[in-house]
Design a protein around this motif. Structure first.
Motif, PDB file in Angstrom:
ATOM      1  N   GLY A   1       0.831  -1.188   0.000  1.00 22.23           N
ATOM      2  CA  GLY A   1       0.000   0.000   0.000  1.00 22.23           C
ATOM      3  C   GLY A   1       0.869   1.243   0.000  1.00 22.23           C
ATOM      4  N   PRO A   2       0.259   2.395   0.265  1.00 21.34           N
ATOM      5  CA  PRO A   2      -1.137   2.593   0.681  1.00 21.34           C
ATOM      6  C   PRO A   2      -2.107   2.481  -0.489  1.00 21.34           C
ATOM      7  CG  PRO A   2      -0.056   4.704   0.425  1.00 21.34           C
ATOM      8  CD  PRO A   2       1.003   3.675   0.211  1.00 21.34           C
ATOM      9  N   GLU A   3      -3.390   2.497  -0.175  1.00 20.25           N
ATOM     10  CA  GLU A   3      -4.381   2.355  -1.239  1.00 20.25           C
ATOM     11  C   GLU A   3      -4.397   3.553  -2.182  1.00 20.25           C
ATOM     12  OE1 GLU A   3      -8.501   3.988   0.817  1.00 20.25           O
ATOM     13  OE2 GLU A   3      -8.156   1.825   0.787  1.00 20.25           O
TER      14      GLU A   3
ATOM     15  N   PRO B   1      -1.906   3.627  -6.838  1.00 18.10           N
ATOM     16  CA  PRO B   1      -2.693   2.751  -7.722  1.00 18.10           C
ATOM     17  C   PRO B   1      -1.970   1.470  -8.123  1.00 18.10           C
ATOM     18  CG  PRO B   1      -1.851   4.628  -8.944  1.00 18.10           C
ATOM     19  CD  PRO B   1      -1.547   4.898  -7.496  1.00 18.10           C
ATOM     20  N   TYR B   2      -0.634   1.429  -7.972  1.00 20.12           N
ATOM     21  CA  TYR B   2       0.119   0.228  -8.325  1.00 20.12           C
ATOM     22  C   TYR B   2       0.189  -0.780  -7.176  1.00 20.12           C
ATOM     23  CZ  TYR B   2       1.732   2.762 -12.450  1.00 20.12           C
ATOM     24  OH  TYR B   2       1.788   3.457 -13.641  1.00 20.12           O
ATOM     25  N   SER B   3      -0.146  -0.351  -5.969  1.00 18.93           N
ATOM     26  CA  SER B   3      -0.035  -1.226  -4.807  1.00 18.93           C
ATOM     27  C   SER B   3      -1.158  -2.260  -4.793  1.00 18.93           C
ATOM     28  CB  SER B   3      -0.094  -0.398  -3.523  1.00 18.93           C
ATOM     29  OG  SER B   3      -1.397   0.127  -3.310  1.00 18.93           O
ATOM     30  N   TYR B   4      -0.982  -3.294  -3.963  1.00 18.26           N
ATOM     31  CA  TYR B   4      -2.033  -4.313  -3.836  1.00 18.26           C
ATOM     32  C   TYR B   4      -3.340  -3.692  -3.346  1.00 18.26           C
ATOM     33  CZ  TYR B   4       1.383  -8.040  -4.529  1.00 18.26           C
ATOM     34  OH  TYR B   4       2.340  -8.867  -5.068  1.00 18.26           O
ATOM     35  N   LEU B   5      -3.249  -2.822  -2.354  1.00 19.98           N
ATOM     36  CA  LEU B   5      -4.460  -2.184  -1.848  1.00 19.98           C
ATOM     37  C   LEU B   5      -5.032  -1.194  -2.853  1.00 19.98           C
ATOM     38  CD1 LEU B   5      -3.478  -1.668   1.898  1.00 19.98           C
ATOM     39  CD2 LEU B   5      -5.317  -3.113   1.016  1.00 19.98           C
ATOM     40  N   GLY B   6      -4.159  -0.526  -3.614  1.00 17.52           N
ATOM     41  CA  GLY B   6      -4.625   0.380  -4.661  1.00 17.52           C
ATOM     42  C   GLY B   6      -5.388  -0.362  -5.743  1.00 17.52           C
ATOM     43  N   PHE B   7      -4.877  -1.540  -6.131  1.00 12.70           N
ATOM     44  CA  PHE B   7      -5.567  -2.357  -7.122  1.00 12.70           C
ATOM     45  C   PHE B   7      -6.899  -2.864  -6.575  1.00 12.70           C
ATOM     46  CE2 PHE B   7      -5.804  -6.739  -9.206  1.00 12.70           C
ATOM     47  CZ  PHE B   7      -6.483  -6.263 -10.314  1.00 12.70           C
ATOM     48  N   ALA B   8      -6.902  -3.285  -5.304  1.00  7.90           N
ATOM     49  CA  ALA B   8      -8.135  -3.766  -4.689  1.00  7.90           C
ATOM     50  C   ALA B   8      -9.187  -2.657  -4.650  1.00  7.90           C
ATOM     51  CB  ALA B   8      -7.849  -4.281  -3.282  1.00  7.90           C
ATOM     52  N   LYS B   9      -8.755  -1.450  -4.298  1.00 14.26           N
ATOM     53  CA  LYS B   9      -9.690  -0.317  -4.260  1.00 14.26           C
ATOM     54  C   LYS B   9     -10.266  -0.059  -5.647  1.00 14.26           C
ATOM     55  CE  LYS B   9      -9.992   4.593  -3.064  1.00 14.26           C
ATOM     56  NZ  LYS B   9      -9.257   5.789  -2.555  1.00 14.26           N
ATOM     57  N   TRP B  10      -9.417  -0.078  -6.667  1.00  9.38           N
ATOM     58  CA  TRP B  10      -9.889   0.136  -8.039  1.00  9.38           C
ATOM     59  C   TRP B  10     -10.943  -0.904  -8.409  1.00  9.38           C
ATOM     60  CZ3 TRP B  10      -9.548  -3.357 -12.103  1.00  9.38           C
ATOM     61  CH2 TRP B  10      -9.978  -2.871 -13.355  1.00  9.38           C
ATOM     62  N   LEU B  11     -10.684  -2.179  -8.078  1.00 13.18           N
ATOM     63  CA  LEU B  11     -11.607  -3.246  -8.454  1.00 13.18           C
ATOM     64  C   LEU B  11     -12.941  -3.117  -7.723  1.00 13.18           C
ATOM     65  CD1 LEU B  11     -12.315  -5.848  -9.911  1.00 13.18           C
ATOM     66  CD2 LEU B  11     -11.119  -7.120  -8.104  1.00 13.18           C
ATOM     67  N   ILE B  12     -12.899  -2.849  -6.427  1.00 10.30           N
ATOM     68  CA  ILE B  12     -14.144  -2.699  -5.671  1.00 10.30           C
ATOM     69  C   ILE B  12     -14.982  -1.562  -6.258  1.00 10.30           C
ATOM     70  CG2 ILE B  12     -15.140  -2.120  -3.428  1.00 10.30           C
ATOM     71  CD1 ILE B  12     -12.602  -3.367  -2.156  1.00 10.30           C
ATOM     72  N   GLN B  13     -14.332  -0.444  -6.561  1.00  9.74           N
ATOM     73  CA  GLN B  13     -15.064   0.687  -7.132  1.00  9.74           C
ATOM     74  C   GLN B  13     -15.568   0.397  -8.531  1.00  9.74           C
ATOM     75  OE1 GLN B  13     -12.139   3.839  -6.585  1.00  9.74           O
ATOM     76  NE2 GLN B  13     -13.130   4.513  -4.697  1.00  9.74           N
ATOM     77  N   GLU B  14     -14.801  -0.387  -9.286  1.00  7.43           N
ATOM     78  CA  GLU B  14     -15.211  -0.763 -10.648  1.00  7.43           C
ATOM     79  C   GLU B  14     -16.495  -1.594 -10.610  1.00  7.43           C
ATOM     80  OE1 GLU B  14     -14.513  -0.788 -14.860  1.00  7.43           O
ATOM     81  OE2 GLU B  14     -13.537   0.331 -13.255  1.00  7.43           O
TER      82      GLU B  14
END
Length: 325
Positions: free
Chosen positions: A302-304, A307-320
């Protein structure tokens, strides 16, 4: 008339809440397998499969209770931290029990113990991703399942014995429920559908889990076991049966990989959607197999906001996936 004017905004507000609630119920869900979990875990550098250099961060240190991902993640594997959800998933291999068959004694069955551990920790077991993968425990003589085209698929006896041990364990007060969702992890995206024997076994289970790595035999996109059209065909059949489908996505490449391109982790997923994998369905689960591996091992936790971090990717997917958009 004055009362009517007051009521209309209230009714509209209640209608919006109801629409939002329905959208949330019908959306696909997101889960994560978080590595490394804490500072001590980070300092180990992992093992043969999941490995990293200390410095990528860990979930205890990076994830905050008010972070979007902490509040909106649906399911988590093997870790509590500050995730709000109490829903948990885990993987289970028949041979973890010390033999080739299911241990039918609920007092010694290792699967029952894992469920107990989760429940005693205040969590709910959402999915048990299960398979036969005897070669992990005995490379020469490791037993596989009955289906030649997909050796991970269980015997019917495995399913029946596991269901029975759930009931027996519940009767003894060892676990909270008398049944749990068994999700068959497969190798091939559609053998479970095309092979009549496999299809009948799957009908007695609760869903399918397909892995999608960006390494080894899964690379490149479009080969036999990483074929988006075949994966989509299998997923649609599973969802039509009212069962759950888990797209177990990761590990991912990163900047040290020769074949990495910017945001490949997102583009790979978009390619599956473009080629037919259901993006929005109440029984569709996108579980992020977020463990560092090989040339992808330097991706930060992270942090979220990164956008390249694991949490950043997870946040993108949840919002998508949020609200079915």
């Amino acid at each position: 008339m004055k009362d009517l004017k007051i009521c209309i905004p209230v009714l509209l507000f209640l209608l919006l809440i109801n629409v939002f609630s329905i959208a949330q119920e019908n959306r696909s869900k997101v889960g994560i397998r978080p590595y490394p979990r804490n500072h001590q875990h980070e300092m180990t550098g992992g093992g043969l499969v999941a490995h990293w250099k200390p410095g990528i961060g860990n979930y205890d240190d990076v994830l905050k209770a008010d972070d979007y991902t902490a509040l909106h993640m649906d399911v988590v594997k093997g870790y509590n931290g500050v995730f709000k959800t109490k829903q948990r998933f885990f993987e289970h291999y028949i041979h973890q029990q010390g033999g080739d068959w299911v241990d039918t004694n609920p007092k010694t069955n290792k699967l029952i113990q894992i469920i107990r551990d989760h429940e005693e920790d205040g969590n709910e077991v959402k999915h048990i991703i299960i398979c036969r993968e005897g070669w992990l425990y005995d490379k020469e003589n490791g037993d596989t399942g009955p289906i030649a085209g997909d050796p991970r698929i269980l015997y019917q006896k495995d399913v029946n014995d596991t269901r029975k041990v759930f009931k027996d364990a519940h009767a003894l007060g060892l676990v909270k429920h008398d049944n749990y969702k068994l999700i068959q992890m497969v190798v091939h995206p559609a053998v479970f559908l095309d092979d009549p024997e496999a299809r009948e076994i799957i009908r007695t289970m609760d869903g399918i889990c397909i892995e999608s790595h960006q390494f080894n035999r899964y690379w490149p996109l479009g080969n036999e076991i990483s074929n988006p059209e075949e994966i989509a065909r299998g997923a649609k059949w599973v969802l039509e049966q009212g069962m759950d489908y888990i797209f177990y996505y990761g590990p991912y490449q990163y900047k040290d990989c020769d074949t990495y391109t910017d945001f490949l982790e997102r583009d790979w997923l978009k390619a599956f959607w473009d080629r037919g994998l259901p993006k929005h369905h109440k029984n569709m689960y996108y579980y992020l197999n977020a463990f560092p591996h090989h040339c992808g091992s330097q991706r930060p936790v992270g942090p979220e906001s990164d956008p390249y971090s694991y949490l950043g990717f997870a946040k993108w997917l949840i919002q998508e996936l949020e609200n079915g958009k």
